[in-house]
Design an enzyme around this catalytic site. Structure first.
Site, PDB file in Angstrom:
ATOM      1  N   LEU A  54      70.125  61.174  56.355  1.00 44.45           N
ATOM      2  CA  LEU A  54      69.462  60.521  55.232  1.00 44.45           C
ATOM      3  C   LEU A  54      69.646  59.008  55.240  1.00 44.45           C
ATOM      4  CD1 LEU A  54      70.512  63.138  52.522  1.00 44.45           C
ATOM      5  CD2 LEU A  54      68.394  63.059  53.854  1.00 44.45           C
ATOM      6  N   HIS A 114      64.744  58.300  52.272  1.00 45.22           N
ATOM      7  CA  HIS A 114      64.978  59.585  51.602  1.00 45.22           C
ATOM      8  C   HIS A 114      65.507  59.356  50.183  1.00 45.22           C
ATOM      9  CE1 HIS A 114      65.671  60.751  55.973  1.00 45.22           C
ATOM     10  NE2 HIS A 114      64.717  61.584  55.627  1.00 45.22           N
ATOM     11  N   SER A 141      65.067  58.379  60.624  1.00 46.04           N
ATOM     12  CA  SER A 141      66.294  58.956  61.186  1.00 46.04           C
ATOM     13  C   SER A 141      66.367  58.692  62.686  1.00 46.04           C
ATOM     14  CB  SER A 141      66.325  60.462  60.933  1.00 46.04           C
ATOM     15  OG  SER A 141      66.157  60.712  59.560  1.00 46.04           O
ATOM     16  N   ARG A 142      65.207  58.525  63.322  1.00 40.62           N
ATOM     17  CA  ARG A 142      65.200  58.328  64.777  1.00 40.62           C
ATOM     18  C   ARG A 142      65.578  56.900  65.175  1.00 40.62           C
ATOM     19  NH1 ARG A 142      60.989  62.092  64.088  1.00 40.62           N
ATOM     20  NH2 ARG A 142      61.242  63.984  65.355  1.00 40.62           N
TER      21      ARG A 142
HETATM   22  P1  AMP Z   1      62.217  63.587  57.396  1.00 44.91           P
HETATM   23  O1  AMP Z   1      63.653  63.823  57.085  1.00 44.91           O
HETATM   24  O2  AMP Z   1      61.989  62.544  58.437  1.00 44.91           O
HETATM   25  O3  AMP Z   1      61.453  64.863  57.632  1.00 44.91           O
HETATM   26  O4  AMP Z   1      61.582  62.967  56.082  1.00 44.91           O
HETATM   27  C1  AMP Z   1      61.700  63.605  54.848  1.00 44.91           C
HETATM   28  C2  AMP Z   1      60.825  62.902  53.842  1.00 44.91           C
HETATM   29  O5  AMP Z   1      61.233  61.545  53.724  1.00 44.91           O
HETATM   30  C3  AMP Z   1      59.343  62.877  54.255  1.00 44.91           C
HETATM   31  O6  AMP Z   1      58.529  63.086  53.109  1.00 44.91           O
HETATM   32  C4  AMP Z   1      59.184  61.487  54.800  1.00 44.91           C
HETATM   33  O7  AMP Z   1      57.862  60.994  54.700  1.00 44.91           O
HETATM   34  C5  AMP Z   1      60.116  60.710  53.911  1.00 44.91           C
HETATM   35  N1  AMP Z   1      60.512  59.469  54.559  1.00 44.91           N
HETATM   36  C6  AMP Z   1      61.042  59.301  55.802  1.00 44.91           C
HETATM   37  N2  AMP Z   1      61.221  57.996  56.080  1.00 44.91           N
HETATM   38  C7  AMP Z   1      60.791  57.313  54.986  1.00 44.91           C
HETATM   39  C8  AMP Z   1      60.698  55.926  54.652  1.00 44.91           C
HETATM   40  N3  AMP Z   1      61.083  54.980  55.496  1.00 44.91           N
HETATM   41  N4  AMP Z   1      60.199  55.596  53.434  1.00 44.91           N
HETATM   42  C9  AMP Z   1      59.803  56.559  52.563  1.00 44.91           C
HETATM   43  N5  AMP Z   1      59.858  57.877  52.823  1.00 44.91           N
HETATM   44  C10 AMP Z   1      60.341  58.255  54.012  1.00 44.91           C
END
Ligand code: AMP
Length: 280
Positions: free
Chosen positions: A30, A34, A183-184
């Protein structure tokens, strides 16, 4: 905060409570992006469930799945500090028990861009999102604009399957130099971290041109490509889409245009997007 691992446990927890429930689906590791989703849910709901599930079904590369960061304790501590009601952290066997065979298939809006370069990704994502919505019975679910095509498809899913849940979009959180938090990003070495700013620069170049009156998608795409050339990068795609269909814009209308892009920087694949007609 309590930690639950079984779909039945989450369902019973929800049934025993009144008041509104917000769900924030994540794959963990996170960051502030997130956190913005969690904060929005905390503000708008009586209870907030955050799920952490690295969904094997939506990874088209085993290497990407295996190397996906999983700082379990850090994530748990962060969610506890924020005031999350439930951390839902199911194991793959709980989400996909023996005999599992039904999946969701993305429509045409999932065909291009991420859908083209990550075959099967969106079907896996939609399948797990539908499971999480049904398991939690959430009234609202929070998604980031960072993954704009995903957001588009989730909105379609909810409408097409009559799921009684409001989808709330949250703006992309960025580092000071414009790089979208992800996260990457931890996989970027220092040199690649510098080059990774090209994504936001390319998108911004398209937006500047758009704001000056340019309405030819091809010209906007060329502006993005020029930024990548200068950075020594090659985009998987750098395109303009209509936000309402996630297809290339048709006809004269230039409302709801979004520039979208994906680039490999070193071994890390990054995506980003920007609305052309708004100031985000
Ligand atoms: P993930 O853990 O990458 O699957 O992301 C989980 C949620 O967080 C998804 O709805 C993503 O679009 C959102 N998210 C990831 N990175 C960002 C960011 N930089 N800004 C806003 N939301 C994000």
């Amino acid at each position: 905060m309590i930690v639950l691992e079984q779909p039945e446990a989450l369902r019973s927890w929800r049934k025993a409570r009144t008041g509104s429930l917000g769900l924030v689906p994540t794959m963990g590791s996170l960051h502030a992006g997130h956190e913005a989703l969690v904060q929005a849910s905390l503000q708008q709901n009586d209870h907030t469930v955050v799920s952490i599930f690295v969904n094997p079904l939506q990874f088209n590369e085993t290497q990407d799945f295996d190397s996906y960061p999983r700082p379990l304790q850090e994530d748990e501590d962060r969610l506890r500090r924020l005031g999350t009601s439930v951390l839902y952290r199911p194991k793959p066997a709980a989400m996909y028990p023996e005999g599992f065979e039904t999946t969701v298939q993305a429509g045409p809006g999932g065909g291009g861009f991420e859908g083209e370069f990550r075959p099967g990704h969106f079907d896996g994502m939609l399948t797990v999102v539908l499971k999480l919505l049904l398991q939690s019975g959430a009234d609202r679910a929070y998604f980031g604009e960072k993954d704009a095509q995903q957001l588009y498809l989730v909105r379609r899913l909810v409408e097409d399957f009559h799921v009684d849940c409001e989808i709330v979009a949250c703006p992309t959180q960025r580092e000071a130099d414009g790089l979208a938090m992800s996260s990457r990003n931890v996989h970027l070495n220092p040199e690649d971290r510098v080059r990774s700013t090209a994504l936001f620069q390319a998108l911004s170049a398209a937006r500047v041109l758009f704001q000056k009156g340019e309405r030819r998608p091809q010209a906007l795409e060329q502006a993005m490509q020029a930024v990548y050339r200068q950075a020594g990068l090659q985009a998987e795609y750098a395109a303009v889409v209509d936000d309402r269909t996630f297809q290339k814009p048709a006809g004269e209308s230039s409302g709801n245009w979004r520039a979208v892009t994906a680039v490999r920087v070193g071994s890390t694949r990054l995506i980003d997007n920007l609305r052309l007609d708004a100031g985000d």
